[in-house]
Design a protein around this motif. Sequence first.
Motif, PDB file in Angstrom:
ATOM      1  N   GLN A 122     -14.416   4.470  -6.639  1.00 15.79           N
ATOM      2  CA  GLN A 122     -13.037   3.964  -6.265  1.00 15.79           C
ATOM      3  C   GLN A 122     -12.171   4.763  -6.823  1.00 15.79           C
ATOM      4  N   PRO A 123     -11.798   5.140  -7.915  1.00 18.14           N
ATOM      5  CA  PRO A 123     -10.675   5.993  -8.466  1.00 18.14           C
ATOM      6  C   PRO A 123     -10.659   7.212  -7.402  1.00 18.14           C
TER       7      PRO A 123
ATOM      8  N   ASP B  18      -9.053   6.620  -4.438  1.00 14.09           N
ATOM      9  CA  ASP B  18      -7.719   6.454  -4.555  1.00 14.09           C
ATOM     10  C   ASP B  18      -6.981   7.887  -4.535  1.00 14.09           C
TER      11      ASP B  18
ATOM     12  N   THR C  11      -3.908   9.193  -1.996  1.00 14.60           N
ATOM     13  CA  THR C  11      -2.851   9.268  -2.488  1.00 14.60           C
ATOM     14  C   THR C  11      -2.345  10.830  -2.800  1.00 14.60           C
TER      15      THR C  11
ATOM     16  N   ARG D 292     -14.436   2.539   2.135  1.00 17.14           N
ATOM     17  CA  ARG D 292     -13.761   1.381   1.678  1.00 17.14           C
ATOM     18  C   ARG D 292     -14.341   0.305   2.681  1.00 17.14           C
TER      19      ARG D 292
ATOM     20  N   ILE E  54      -0.429   5.179  -7.405  1.00 21.65           N
ATOM     21  CA  ILE E  54      -1.438   4.510  -8.083  1.00 21.65           C
ATOM     22  C   ILE E  54      -0.778   3.420  -9.084  1.00 21.65           C
TER      23      ILE E  54
ATOM     24  N   ASP F  83       0.769   0.551  -7.220  1.00 22.46           N
ATOM     25  CA  ASP F  83      -0.388   0.086  -6.477  1.00 22.46           C
ATOM     26  C   ASP F  83      -0.955  -1.200  -7.591  1.00 22.46           C
ATOM     27  N   ARG F  84      -1.378  -0.504  -8.686  1.00 22.28           N
ATOM     28  CA  ARG F  84      -1.969  -1.362 -10.005  1.00 22.28           C
ATOM     29  C   ARG F  84      -1.036  -2.512 -10.213  1.00 22.28           C
TER      30      ARG F  84
END
Lengths: 361, 705
Positions: free
Chosen positions: B175-176, B179, B183, B218, B684, B687-688
């Motif tokens: 997942q990271p 990301d 990005t 995804r 990121i 986003d978080r």
Amino acid sequence: MSTLKDVSGTHSAAESSVKISCRSVWKVYGDNVSQRYPALAGQHSDPAALRKALLSEGLIVAASDVSFDVRSGEIFIIMGLSGSGKSTMVRCLSRLVEPTAGEVLLDGEDLLSANDAELIKIRRHRMGMVFQNFGLMPHLTVLENIGFPLKLQGKSSRERVARAKEVIELVGLEGREDSFPRELSGGQQQRVGIARSLAVEPDVWLLDEPFSALDPLIRRQMQDEFLRLQTLLNKTIVFITHDFLEALRLADRIAIMKDGQLVQLGTPTELVLNPANDYVAEFTKDVPRDRVITVGELIENASSDVPVDAPRIASKTTLDVVMPMFESHPGGVVVDSEGVTLGVVTPARVIQALAQHQSSS
Amino acid sequence: MNSSPQSESANYSPTSLGASLSGFWIWLVVLIVSAVLIWLAPNAAWLAKPPVDWVLPIADYTNQFMQVLVNVAKPMFRLIGEWFAIPMEALQGILQWLPWPATIAIFAAFAWVAAGWKLSLFTVLALMYMVITGYWSPSMNTLGTVLVSIPLALLLGFGLAVITYDSPKVNRVVQPLLDFMQTVPTFAYLIPIMLLFGFGPVVGVVASAIYACPPMVRNMIVGLQQVSPDVLESGRMSGATPMQLFWQVRIPNAMSTIMVGINQATMAALSMVIIAAIIGSSADIGWEVLNQMRKARFGESLIAGLVIALFAMVLDRISMGFSNRSRAIARQHAALTVRAAPWVLALAVVVLCSVFAPQLTWLSVWPEQWEFYPADAINNALKYVTAEYSSLMKTIKNSALFYFLLPIRIGFSKAISPFSWGFALEPWMMHAYAAAAAVIALLGAWRFSWRFSVGVVIATTLLWYGMTGLPWVVFILVVSTIAWQVADWRVGLLSLFAWLFMVVTGIWEQAMLSVAMCLAAVMVCLLLGGMIGIWASRSDRVSAFIRPINDTLQSMPLFVILIPFLMFFQIGEFTSFLAIIAYAIVPCIRYTEHGLRGVPESTVEAATSMGCTPRQLLWNVKLPLALPQIMLGLNQTVMFALAMLVITALVGSKGLGQSVYIALSNSDAGQGLVAGFGMAFIAIVTDRVLQGWSLRRQRELGLVS
Ligand SMILES: Nc1ncnc2c1ncn2[C@@H]1O[C@H](COP(=O)(O)OP(=O)(O)O)[C@@H](O)[C@H]1O
Ligand SMILES: [Mg+2]
């Protein structure tokens, strides 16, 4: 009361052989169960103590020391509230869920020691399962859905279609062969699910709340059809429901579960008349007694004064069916089983039985 | 109703009041510390700007590492590059050789099968445009590259998704990674790819395969995980082996989601292939557009840009069509003859063209004298318009710059000058500003809550000093506290780490420029997009009108969006600002509409029956319930704005995008990656924070379990 129990022993399935046997099956969920369960099981030999220890460690005990036998050709119902472990138990029988401990025997063979290939073979040929939410493949037509298990076995298209057509007729879905699941009503979808589970001619038939997602009227209709199918096919059935009235209508025997434990196992009559505890009594309390007690349980010895014109009825007939007959036949009715006279049931005996169980509830 | 603020605050339960009070003390401390730091800053240089000697030579190390990697692995990568080149050159060869009517017929057949005759007609017209403007050959080169990179991306995505979907452990790594793949600006990883694979069209293939992979992964992970347990169990009980279960149960059930992934991956691949033209190594349509743009030939770049736009629309609609088809309630049981018709027709055209092409050369190459190329007309019209309305446009541009962009970047304290605002800043103005801010903050605390006041204090301080004028320590402190308080302490730490990364890599000032630009654009998007979204949620007609525009904007390769703004406002910050808004506003509109329309009917009915006026309904019922959705839209908007920000470096925006762009032209992998990761960190962290808030809020509202 003891007399009632004795009579229930004449149940037709009693003599037949055991098909599935569960021996002290446990299913525990949680982190690291594969190590923590054996450790605790080593410390506690008593199941009740073990259960307590597991729970106090924060583990989820979905099945707790469950044992029962399912006889060939019977309808065995597992009943209980949501979360009581019914689905877990029926999945242990097919190893969709791997039991944490215990034994499951199918025709006397140890199911849990079967390897993957053997297990697939057993599922392909000896078991059929029906799911609450149908579990149909949305991208396949009715015909393809029903032929799906055969396709997985590598059967030819011609064979699949032929067999699928047979079961489609059996469940009354003619004309919908080329529909997709989403074009069907809930009842029709479950017919597809039933047809699919029967396509491989299994001898064990597992149904997990097959009618719970359906409207009451449809449900009733499907129950009738289910009984009709069973008289035709005579499978060994494990049927899950949370609806006690459904269980009463269909069951040869009922196992009641609570919090992963088997609380009571018996015929519908036994459960209604002799609930093992308040939990069971709560289910049975609203059940009209005359719809549970059968004439077979109230037989008096055939005496000489049997009225000649008395109607002959089967021993499984319930009292609500018999009572209207007393209007024209106050002397009683004759109970028989496949032509053999078993005895007489009189109005007085019926009133006595009803009065007795009314007060006990 | 005599609802006083006291009785309102009495509604809080004791625990939430306790939590909210601890938040209050935290903010009080943070604000006091900040005030002290701001007061100290003029006399402590290290507070005002991150000291240069704190910068670690991370970029240099990266370059050294790249150097070693290139020396060791170059032959291998070159070899791989040659392999990729084989199918690509073959495809481009075929596409160049095929007479254009044949290619159009094949496309039209696909469009027909995907979505019917309307799309087929649109496809024919769109491709005809490429023919008659004389851009057919570069377009086919682009198509060849895209057609190689899509399968690569899909294969890569498929593989990643398969090893990820049922393993939480792998998921934590993947997942990271995804990301960052999404990005880190595309320009940034063009550099290492270029160093490894060398200049050449293969760079486009590799970069676009990497860029297009995440949406595929995804969607596929989601699709595979979402297959209902009932269906899986019924598959297992039907006697499926693990392989059969995957291929015959999981994949078909996940197909509609996978198709969405394929659509997104296709659009991403096209976008990246176009962007890769910036290294200028292939005669494709991206290069044509860029070339014309650089020469300030706007008519030409508009005509060529339209080719890309049409290309994107055709690919998007066709792949969307296939995706919708797989989702359709039932397949059409059409007769074989009907289903085969488009293919047979296309085949007939291909055969006929191949037969007649030797005689009729216009089938292979559109004659130049038949070309329609109205660049001069466009340029003249443009000249006329810009001359006629030059003062108006100048006013618009300068107002936005002086009254909006500049204050956010350098603050009122510096932005107000006789040149820009027409008067000089007097001390009393500063006092009046501070007094007004204090009054608003106090009023807010009394009428709403202390959180409102904290927001006012932060906003007014920021506007006074500007992003670049605020002491860096204060910025990091406040932003990380926001992250901590809005999401949780982990996000707060992440934020701290991310901003310190900017400090130690020496990109702080560029980062602040980017943040300022992004913030300004996002604010406009939120306001304007929110209003459009509200309007669209109330009127089906507006909604139906806006949807295709949004679709088109969203599937557009980024730098096509620059062209119209460039035409009117030339190179500069204002053009970047408008381009970012045009691209990033879409999610705000979509999510606002979606959120408002998603408010349960029963809630609306209950409110109406209590006597809510439409306005009260909107402000007191619908917007609060839709807010989590709107925040997700805002999140997307920030991501889009950052993506566009990098591209706007082409038209002279400043900040991290520019750093990446300069690094790209110097082949400076270290600087490019550092700036690229800086942007990724901004994305990121944002986003978080926004996701964290939205998810918590949705849970509080009982909208998700
Ligand atoms: N995969 C699982 N992980 C953890 N707990 C589970 C899992 N499956 C079932 N349980 C728990 O086991 C208990 C019994 O579940 P189930 O057999 O589905 O009950 P029923 O079918 O009677 O509603 C429930 O408390 C449920 O939460
Ligand atoms: Mg269940």
